[in-house]
Design an enzyme around this catalytic site. Structure first.
Site, mmCIF file in Angstrom:
data_model
loop_
_atom_site.group_PDB
_atom_site.id
_atom_site.type_symbol
_atom_site.label_atom_id
_atom_site.label_comp_id
_atom_site.label_asym_id
_atom_site.label_seq_id
_atom_site.Cartn_x
_atom_site.Cartn_y
_atom_site.Cartn_z
ATOM 1 N N SER A 118 5.812 4.129 -2.083
ATOM 2 C CA SER A 118 6.264 2.743 -2.233
ATOM 3 C C SER A 118 6.251 2.329 -3.691
ATOM 4 O O SER A 118 6.869 1.343 -4.055
ATOM 5 C CB SER A 118 5.321 1.790 -1.508
ATOM 6 O OG SER A 118 5.098 2.210 -0.206
ATOM 7 N N HIS A 139 12.704 6.371 -0.042
ATOM 8 C CA HIS A 139 11.804 5.296 0.394
ATOM 9 C C HIS A 139 12.325 4.702 1.702
ATOM 10 O O HIS A 139 13.197 3.836 1.697
ATOM 11 C CB HIS A 139 11.716 4.251 -0.729
ATOM 12 C CG HIS A 139 10.707 3.171 -0.479
ATOM 13 N ND1 HIS A 139 10.780 1.933 -1.068
ATOM 14 C CD2 HIS A 139 9.594 3.146 0.296
ATOM 15 C CE1 HIS A 139 9.754 1.203 -0.657
ATOM 16 N NE2 HIS A 139 9.032 1.906 0.159
ATOM 17 N N GLU A 151 15.862 3.649 0.310
ATOM 18 C CA GLU A 151 16.031 3.426 -1.135
ATOM 19 C C GLU A 151 15.904 4.812 -1.782
ATOM 20 O O GLU A 151 14.867 5.470 -1.647
ATOM 21 C CB GLU A 151 14.897 2.490 -1.590
ATOM 22 C CG GLU A 151 15.132 1.754 -2.865
ATOM 23 C CD GLU A 151 13.991 0.762 -3.171
ATOM 24 O OE1 GLU A 151 12.864 0.926 -2.661
ATOM 25 O OE2 GLU A 151 14.243 -0.177 -3.929
ATOM 26 N N ASN A 189 10.221 -3.446 -3.626
ATOM 27 C CA ASN A 189 8.938 -4.116 -3.838
ATOM 28 C C ASN A 189 8.920 -5.005 -5.075
ATOM 29 O O ASN A 189 8.116 -5.923 -5.165
ATOM 30 C CB ASN A 189 7.812 -3.086 -3.889
ATOM 31 C CG ASN A 189 7.445 -2.640 -2.487
ATOM 32 O OD1 ASN A 189 7.375 -3.462 -1.576
ATOM 33 N ND2 ASN A 189 7.249 -1.357 -2.289
HETATM 34 N N1 LIG Z 1 3.417 1.826 5.932
HETATM 35 C C1 LIG Z 1 4.482 1.312 5.351
HETATM 36 O O1 LIG Z 1 4.943 0.207 5.676
HETATM 37 C C2 LIG Z 1 5.188 2.073 4.258
HETATM 38 C C3 LIG Z 1 6.518 1.755 3.969
HETATM 39 C C4 LIG Z 1 7.197 2.510 3.005
HETATM 40 C C5 LIG Z 1 6.536 3.529 2.325
HETATM 41 N N2 LIG Z 1 5.231 3.815 2.615
HETATM 42 C C6 LIG Z 1 4.577 4.929 1.899
HETATM 43 O O2 LIG Z 1 4.520 6.042 2.762
HETATM 44 C C7 LIG Z 1 3.381 6.841 2.465
HETATM 45 C C8 LIG Z 1 2.548 7.026 3.725
HETATM 46 O O3 LIG Z 1 2.153 5.750 4.201
HETATM 47 P P1 LIG Z 1 1.688 5.539 5.713
HETATM 48 O O4 LIG Z 1 1.668 4.071 5.941
HETATM 49 O O5 LIG Z 1 2.452 6.421 6.625
HETATM 50 O O6 LIG Z 1 0.163 6.065 5.630
HETATM 51 P P2 LIG Z 1 -0.803 6.543 6.829
HETATM 52 O O7 LIG Z 1 -2.172 6.301 6.328
HETATM 53 O O8 LIG Z 1 -0.354 5.977 8.124
HETATM 54 O O9 LIG Z 1 -0.525 8.112 6.885
HETATM 55 C C9 LIG Z 1 -0.864 9.003 5.847
HETATM 56 C C10 LIG Z 1 -1.108 10.372 6.459
HETATM 57 O O10 LIG Z 1 -1.182 11.337 5.393
HETATM 58 C C11 LIG Z 1 -2.141 12.287 5.774
HETATM 59 N N3 LIG Z 1 -2.538 13.074 4.601
HETATM 60 C C12 LIG Z 1 -3.374 12.726 3.592
HETATM 61 N N4 LIG Z 1 -3.449 13.736 2.719
HETATM 62 C C13 LIG Z 1 -2.665 14.739 3.166
HETATM 63 C C14 LIG Z 1 -2.322 16.032 2.694
HETATM 64 N N5 LIG Z 1 -2.836 16.515 1.568
HETATM 65 N N6 LIG Z 1 -1.471 16.780 3.423
HETATM 66 C C15 LIG Z 1 -0.962 16.311 4.574
HETATM 67 N N7 LIG Z 1 -1.224 15.087 5.066
HETATM 68 C C16 LIG Z 1 -2.076 14.316 4.372
HETATM 69 C C17 LIG Z 1 -3.242 11.470 6.422
HETATM 70 O O11 LIG Z 1 -4.080 12.301 7.203
HETATM 71 C C18 LIG Z 1 -2.421 10.471 7.248
HETATM 72 O O12 LIG Z 1 -2.153 10.981 8.534
HETATM 73 C C19 LIG Z 1 2.662 6.134 1.321
HETATM 74 O O13 LIG Z 1 3.088 6.705 0.099
HETATM 75 C C20 LIG Z 1 3.167 4.699 1.438
HETATM 76 O O14 LIG Z 1 3.121 4.032 0.194
HETATM 77 C C21 LIG Z 1 4.553 3.115 3.574
#
Ligand SMILES: NC(=O)c1ccc[n+]([C@@H]2O[C@H](COP(=O)([O-])OP(=O)(O)OC[C@H]3O[C@@H](n4cnc5c(N)ncnc54)[C@H](O)[C@@H]3O)[C@@H](O)[C@H]2O)c1
Length: 281
Positions: A118, A139, A151, A189
């Site tokens: 993000s 994104h 994005e 963002n």
């Molecule tokens: N949640 C949102 O609304 C949103 C929207 C757009 C972008 N993002 C981005 O997406 C990414 C993930 O966010 P999320 O909300 O899905 O997080 P989340 O916490 O739901 O999921 C993250 C996952 O990554 C896993 N993980 C951590 N280290 C790891 C590794 N080395 N190898 C494999 N898996 C690993 C964790 O175990 C977890 O299951 C972030 O960069 C976030 O900024 C999130």
């Protein structure tokens, strides 16, 4: 179609990306650090697809086929055959840099390495690899199966070819790619978070109640959710982290996080996920 899309991270975003890629006909290899996280991701996919079955938007056998195209792994070597790996792990620069270095070693030389970050610089992630021309931001928005936008963020070294391949993939996933350059907060963002932050300032200064602020933006601007409810949905810790990225990256005081946002995060009032944010859940 037997091309493989690699997805790293089976959380909120990772399992959504795996679902749309498998639904578009790709084979998917989804990697997380433990079987527990992978199972949680697969059950989220199952539930999401079942909703479409219940609404007669998907046949039961199609659902089984989609799920059958997703392989879950804890080994990174299983990503070797992917033409693209989309990273969706926790938002942490050090973790993502290490991961990109590792992906650079395990994937084929032509594979694209994409990040769903993000707010982290795509240029920095590219610099952790020997193929910065093949590193790009994809994104996706939450919830991935519903939201149309991707994005597409170009790091300083991202090649035109990588960009073109990612645009093509995004369209095959049924999404709309919109391009932007690598800059703090990208476009989404950079525009959204200051609006949310301003709504928090309005609450902090007693300009209006939470209901009024959200109601004014919903009814007056046709936003589907008010900014405070949206902040609770995103997570107040995530909102604060993104404001800090904007503030540090752009150096303009107009991006300073509202003290009330910091206080809520200090209190552990992180929004929907913790049961309390600007609203109670
Ligand atoms: N949640 C949102 O609304 C949103 C929207 C757009 C972008 N993002 C981005 O997406 C990414 C993930 O966010 P999320 O909300 O899905 O997080 P989340 O916490 O739901 O999921 C993250 C996952 O990554 C896993 N993980 C951590 N280290 C790891 C590794 N080395 N190898 C494999 N898996 C690993 C964790 O175990 C977890 O299951 C972030 O960069 C976030 O900024 C999130």
């Amino acid at each position: 179609m037997s091309e493989i899309v690699g997805v790293v991270g089976a959380g909120t975003m990772g399992n959504g990306i795996a679902q749309v890629a498998a639904r578009a006909g790709y084979r998917v290899v989804m990697r997380d650090v433990s079987d527990e996280f992978l199972q949680r991701g697969m059950s989220a996919i199952d539930k999401s697809l079942q909703r479409d079955v219940d609404k007669a938007r998907l046949a039961l056998d199609e659902k089984a086929e989609i799920i059958g195209r997703i392989e879950t792994v804890t080994e990174t070597s299983a990503l070797a055959g992917a033409f693209i790996v989309i990273e969706a792990v926790t938002e942490d620069l050090r973790l993502k840099r290490e991961l990109f270095k590792m992906l650079d070693e395990v994937t084929g030389p032509d594979a694209i390495l994409a990040s769903n970050t993000s707010s982290i610089s795509i240029t920095k992630l590219g610099a952790a690899t020997k193929r910065p021309d093949k590193v790009i931001g994809m994104h996706f928005m939450n919830p991935v199966p519903v939201m149309k936008l991707v994005e597409v963020i170009r790091g300083i070294a991202t090649s035109d070819e990588t960009h073109a391949r990612v645009v093509e993939l995004t369209e095959k996933l049924g999404k709309t790619p919109l391009e932007c350059q690598d800059s703090p907060g990208f476009v989404s963002n950079r525009v959204l978070m200051p609006m949310i932050n301003e709504a928090i300032f309005a609450l902090y200064e007693g300009v209006a109640t939470r209901e009024s602020i959200d109601g004014i933006m919903k009814l007056g601007m046709n936003h589907p959710m008010g900014p405070l409810a949206l902040a609770d949905f995103i997570g107040l810790d995530v909102c604060l982290a993104i404001m800090n990225v904007l503030h540090e990256g752009l150096g303009d005081p107009k991006y300073r996080a509202c003290p009330l946002l910091k206080k809520y995060v200090d209190a552990g009032w992180l929004g929907k996920k913790s049961g309390r944010g600007f609203y109670e859940y």
